[in-house]
Write a protein that holds these residues in place. Structure first.
Motif, PDB file in Angstrom:
ATOM      1  N   GLY A 377       0.807  -1.211   0.000  1.00  0.00           N
ATOM      2  CA  GLY A 377       0.000   0.000   0.000  1.00  0.00           C
ATOM      3  C   GLY A 377       0.843   1.266   0.000  1.00  0.00           C
ATOM      4  N   HIS A 378       1.988   1.202   0.681  1.00  0.00           N
ATOM      5  CA  HIS A 378       2.848   2.382   0.672  1.00  0.00           C
ATOM      6  C   HIS A 378       3.619   2.502  -0.635  1.00  0.00           C
ATOM      7  CE1 HIS A 378       5.472   5.619   1.847  1.00  0.00           C
ATOM      8  NE2 HIS A 378       6.474   4.909   1.346  1.00  0.00           N
ATOM      9  N   TYR A 379       4.419   1.489  -0.957  1.00  0.00           N
ATOM     10  CA  TYR A 379       5.335   1.629  -2.092  1.00  0.00           C
ATOM     11  C   TYR A 379       4.609   1.708  -3.424  1.00  0.00           C
ATOM     12  CZ  TYR A 379       9.297   0.903   1.032  1.00  0.00           C
ATOM     13  OH  TYR A 379      10.222   1.044   2.019  1.00  0.00           O
ATOM     14  N   SER A 380       3.661   0.826  -3.662  1.00  0.00           N
ATOM     15  CA  SER A 380       2.956   0.844  -4.941  1.00  0.00           C
ATOM     16  C   SER A 380       1.731   1.744  -4.912  1.00  0.00           C
ATOM     17  CB  SER A 380       2.541  -0.576  -5.334  1.00  0.00           C
ATOM     18  OG  SER A 380       3.680  -1.361  -5.621  1.00  0.00           O
ATOM     19  N   GLY A 381       1.042   1.790  -3.756  1.00  0.00           N
ATOM     20  CA  GLY A 381      -0.171   2.583  -3.664  1.00  0.00           C
ATOM     21  C   GLY A 381       0.100   4.069  -3.554  1.00  0.00           C
ATOM     22  N   ARG A 382       0.857   4.454  -2.534  1.00  0.00           N
ATOM     23  CA  ARG A 382       1.156   5.871  -2.345  1.00  0.00           C
ATOM     24  C   ARG A 382       2.200   6.380  -3.333  1.00  0.00           C
ATOM     25  NH1 ARG A 382       1.933   4.936   3.705  1.00  0.00           N
ATOM     26  NH2 ARG A 382       0.000   5.643   4.704  1.00  0.00           N
ATOM     27  N   ARG A 383       3.250   5.588  -3.526  1.00  0.00           N
ATOM     28  CA  ARG A 383       4.436   6.086  -4.212  1.00  0.00           C
ATOM     29  C   ARG A 383       4.547   5.621  -5.661  1.00  0.00           C
ATOM     30  NH1 ARG A 383       8.725   6.968  -0.754  1.00  0.00           N
ATOM     31  NH2 ARG A 383       9.811   7.611  -2.661  1.00  0.00           N
ATOM     32  N   GLU A 384       3.736   4.667  -6.075  1.00  0.00           N
ATOM     33  CA  GLU A 384       3.758   4.129  -7.435  1.00  0.00           C
ATOM     34  C   GLU A 384       5.136   3.576  -7.803  1.00  0.00           C
ATOM     35  OE1 GLU A 384       2.173   6.990 -10.150  1.00  0.00           O
ATOM     36  OE2 GLU A 384       0.174   6.908  -9.260  1.00  0.00           O
ATOM     37  N   ILE A 385       5.766   2.924  -6.831  1.00  0.00           N
ATOM     38  CA  ILE A 385       7.034   2.234  -7.064  1.00  0.00           C
ATOM     39  C   ILE A 385       6.718   0.766  -7.328  1.00  0.00           C
ATOM     40  CG2 ILE A 385       9.246   1.574  -6.045  1.00  0.00           C
ATOM     41  CD1 ILE A 385       9.085   4.052  -4.304  1.00  0.00           C
ATOM     42  N   ASP A 386       7.352   0.203  -8.323  1.00  0.00           N
ATOM     43  CA  ASP A 386       7.114  -1.198  -8.655  1.00  0.00           C
ATOM     44  C   ASP A 386       7.635  -2.095  -7.535  1.00  0.00           C
ATOM     45  OD1 ASP A 386       6.288  -3.340 -10.179  1.00  0.00           O
ATOM     46  OD2 ASP A 386       8.197  -3.503 -11.245  1.00  0.00           O
ATOM     47  N   ALA A 387       6.805  -3.013  -7.083  1.00  0.00           N
ATOM     48  CA  ALA A 387       7.178  -3.978  -6.038  1.00  0.00           C
ATOM     49  C   ALA A 387       6.613  -5.333  -6.439  1.00  0.00           C
ATOM     50  CB  ALA A 387       6.631  -3.529  -4.686  1.00  0.00           C
ATOM     51  N   PRO A 388       7.167  -5.957  -7.466  1.00  0.00           N
ATOM     52  CA  PRO A 388       6.518  -7.139  -8.067  1.00  0.00           C
ATOM     53  C   PRO A 388       6.386  -8.323  -7.127  1.00  0.00           C
ATOM     54  CG  PRO A 388       8.750  -6.845  -8.927  1.00  0.00           C
ATOM     55  CD  PRO A 388       8.408  -5.604  -8.173  1.00  0.00           C
ATOM     56  N   TRP A 389       7.401  -8.609  -6.318  1.00  0.00           N
ATOM     57  CA  TRP A 389       7.318  -9.777  -5.445  1.00  0.00           C
ATOM     58  C   TRP A 389       6.403  -9.511  -4.250  1.00  0.00           C
ATOM     59  CZ3 TRP A 389       8.695 -13.531  -8.262  1.00  0.00           C
ATOM     60  CH2 TRP A 389       9.739 -13.419  -9.160  1.00  0.00           C
ATOM     61  N   VAL A 390       6.475  -8.316  -3.711  1.00  0.00           N
ATOM     62  CA  VAL A 390       5.550  -7.953  -2.626  1.00  0.00           C
ATOM     63  C   VAL A 390       4.118  -7.980  -3.142  1.00  0.00           C
ATOM     64  CG1 VAL A 390       4.810  -6.069  -1.112  1.00  0.00           C
ATOM     65  CG2 VAL A 390       7.235  -6.640  -1.286  1.00  0.00           C
ATOM     66  N   ARG A 391       3.906  -7.509  -4.359  1.00  0.00           N
ATOM     67  CA  ARG A 391       2.555  -7.530  -4.929  1.00  0.00           C
ATOM     68  C   ARG A 391       2.037  -8.961  -5.053  1.00  0.00           C
ATOM     69  NH1 ARG A 391      -0.656  -4.178  -7.385  1.00  0.00           N
ATOM     70  NH2 ARG A 391       0.939  -2.558  -7.534  1.00  0.00           N
ATOM     71  N   GLN A 392       2.869  -9.857  -5.570  1.00  0.00           N
ATOM     72  CA  GLN A 392       2.433 -11.246  -5.705  1.00  0.00           C
ATOM     73  C   GLN A 392       2.112 -11.858  -4.344  1.00  0.00           C
ATOM     74  OE1 GLN A 392       4.582 -13.975  -8.271  1.00  0.00           O
ATOM     75  NE2 GLN A 392       5.455 -12.255  -9.427  1.00  0.00           N
ATOM     76  N   MET A 393       2.938 -11.542  -3.363  1.00  0.00           N
ATOM     77  CA  MET A 393       2.688 -12.092  -2.041  1.00  0.00           C
ATOM     78  C   MET A 393       1.401 -11.531  -1.450  1.00  0.00           C
ATOM     79  SD  MET A 393       3.692 -14.233   0.240  1.00  0.00           S
ATOM     80  CE  MET A 393       5.446 -14.596   0.135  1.00  0.00           C
ATOM     81  N   ALA A 394       1.194 -10.232  -1.582  1.00  0.00           N
ATOM     82  CA  ALA A 394      -0.029  -9.625  -1.063  1.00  0.00           C
ATOM     83  C   ALA A 394      -1.260 -10.215  -1.734  1.00  0.00           C
ATOM     84  CB  ALA A 394       0.011  -8.110  -1.256  1.00  0.00           C
ATOM     85  N   GLU A 395      -1.184 -10.410  -3.030  1.00  0.00           N
ATOM     86  CA  GLU A 395      -2.325 -10.978  -3.757  1.00  0.00           C
ATOM     87  C   GLU A 395      -2.599 -12.414  -3.324  1.00  0.00           C
ATOM     88  OE1 GLU A 395      -1.100 -10.354  -7.775  1.00  0.00           O
ATOM     89  OE2 GLU A 395      -1.861  -8.277  -7.853  1.00  0.00           O
ATOM     90  N   SER A 396      -1.545 -13.141  -2.969  1.00  0.00           N
ATOM     91  CA  SER A 396      -1.734 -14.534  -2.550  1.00  0.00           C
ATOM     92  C   SER A 396      -2.354 -14.642  -1.164  1.00  0.00           C
ATOM     93  CB  SER A 396      -0.389 -15.269  -2.570  1.00  0.00           C
ATOM     94  OG  SER A 396       0.442 -14.873  -1.491  1.00  0.00           O
TER      95      SER A 396
END
Length: 425
Positions: A377-396
């Motif tokens: 939520g911080h890195y990709s949501g607020r800051r629009e920084i790519d976080a591909p592995w964190v995103r996959q983990m969050a989605e899982s």
């Protein structure tokens, strides 16, 4: 006291901005639409007072701001996913019932004879979860329940003790108590003064003792999580009690503390080309590495909500650590640099007690904990920084639950959780 050279000098990506307090303060307040392109991207700072020394904190301003709570309320009311799924997890959790009956203790013991702390953590989570239900639904019964639970403990608890694990209790439950209290501050039925007094007398002295003395051990003896929960407690109590001295103490330790919870020591090796940073407990087991991501994430979020950017420190070094842990626990290979440390009491001779981990540990690999939505939520949501592995983990893991949803022992209560409801952006 002599420490291993590795603990004093850590690798950093080329061109990384030095981790200074001025940088921590000046890089906060960035617009969500900054258009950041990658892990190493650094946007211009928004207008911020670089001399944050006011005694009054921003409230609510621990894990959740007024905007966070309003977003959750509005999205749930509109039936929007995934917030609605996060709300459903909260409502289904048995600790969020308004009829929850607390069982306060005068003395809480974690570790050793008379251990009874399992009576404490469900009540903290019940207070927190009821407070969340009150904010999102407006149901007064839940707000009253949260206040009642907290009042019962603040009017009873005087001592936290046990073996060395007493420091874990003071850290984990100190920051969790403060977060529950922050959600009901201002209610007429909540005795905030008593709760703050309990935290300052029963929890804070243990927090400070540990960061200062580390239970009379050599500085590398304790894993990152011990420092991190202690730092989180000092920061949370400082914000709740409007004590800038405690906020500064915690943030300064994040910046330059000698123990394993400071940023450089929690992520001792940075692999800049891969956007990864090795987590300090990676050679131990994965349950503790994921716990560490949760604790540092909570710390950074609480600091951010007070105008201090620990997330972005040292070229987003925490994100690199989170990416490393997420990638490995998703089943992928990651680099590993041999990690050495010294254990034993602080009287240990410099050449004694050295240990080494030569490979990453697969123990408890893939363990699920509700820590990822906050980081994403911080890195990709607020800051629009790519976080591909964190995103996959969050989605899982989505939708994240909370205390009691991930095991009945204390490990299932190490995080407050419900990140999908509160941190999804």
């Amino acid at each position: 006291m002599t420490t291993h050279p590795q603990h004093a000098v850590t690798s950093s990506p080329a061109g990384a901005v030095p981790l200074t307090r001025r940088h921590l303060l000046a890089s906060v307040g960035l617009a969500a639409g900054a258009g950041l392109l990658g892990v190493g991207a650094r946007p211009a700072a928004a207008a911020v007072d670089p001399a944050r020394t006011a005694s009054a904190s921003t409230h609510p301003g621990l894990l959740h701001t007024a905007a966070d709570l309003a977003r959750a309320r509005d999205q749930v009311a509109a039936g929007t996913q995934p917030w609605l799924a996060g709300w459903d997890r909260l409502v289904a959790n048995g600790r969020s019932r308004a009829d929850w009956q607390p069982r306060p203790l005068e003395t809480v013991v974690r570790g050793g004879d008379g251990q009874n702390y399992a009576q404490l953590y469900p009540d903290i989570h019940a207070a927190y979860q009821n407070a969340l239900r009150w904010h999102v639904s407006g149901d007064e019964a839940h707000g009253a329940a949260a206040a009642r639970i907290l009042n019962a403990w603040s009017s009873t608890l005087t001592t936290v003790t046990g073996n060395a694990d007493r420091f874990l209790a003071a850290g984990i439950y100190g920051y969790q108590f403060a977060n529950a209290a922050e959600l009901v501050r201002g209610r007429g039925d909540f005795d905030q003064g008593a709760l703050v007094a309990m935290l300052e007398t029963a929890f804070l002295p243990l927090n400070e003792d540990f960061l200062t003395n580390h239970n009379n051990a050599v500085i590398t003896n304790y894993w990152a999580n011990w420092d991190l929960c202690t730092m989180a407690s000092i920061l949370a109590i400082g914000i709740l009690a409007d004590r800038a001295d405690l906020v500064d103490r915690a943030v300064d330790y994040f910046q330059e503390g000698a123990g394993n919870g400071s940023l450089a020591h929690a992520t001792p090796f940075v692999y800049a080309d891969e956007g990864l940073a090795q987590w300090q407990e990676s050679g131990r087991d994965q349950g503790h590495t994921v716990m560490g991501i949760g604790l540092m994430g909570a710390f950074c979020e609480m600091a951010w909500n007070q105008g201090i950017d620990c997330y972005g420190a040292d070229d987003n070094r925490f994100l690199k650590g989170a990416e490393y842990v997420a990638k490995y626990n998703l089943g992928h290979d990651v680099p590993f640099t041999a990690y050495t440390w010294q254990s034993g009491p602080n009287t240990t001779a410099p050449h004694v007690g050295w240990q080494i981990q030569t490979e990453i540990s697969a123990a408890s690999r893939g363990q699920v904990r509700p820590v990822w939505e906050l980081v994403l939520g911080h890195y990709s949501g607020r800051r629009e920084i790519d976080a591909p592995w964190v995103r996959q983990m969050a989605e899982s893991v989505r939708a994240e639950g909370g205390g009691g949803d991930y095991g009945t022992a204390s490990g299932g209560y190490d995080q407050l959780g419900f990140g999908t409801l509160l941190h999804y952006r």
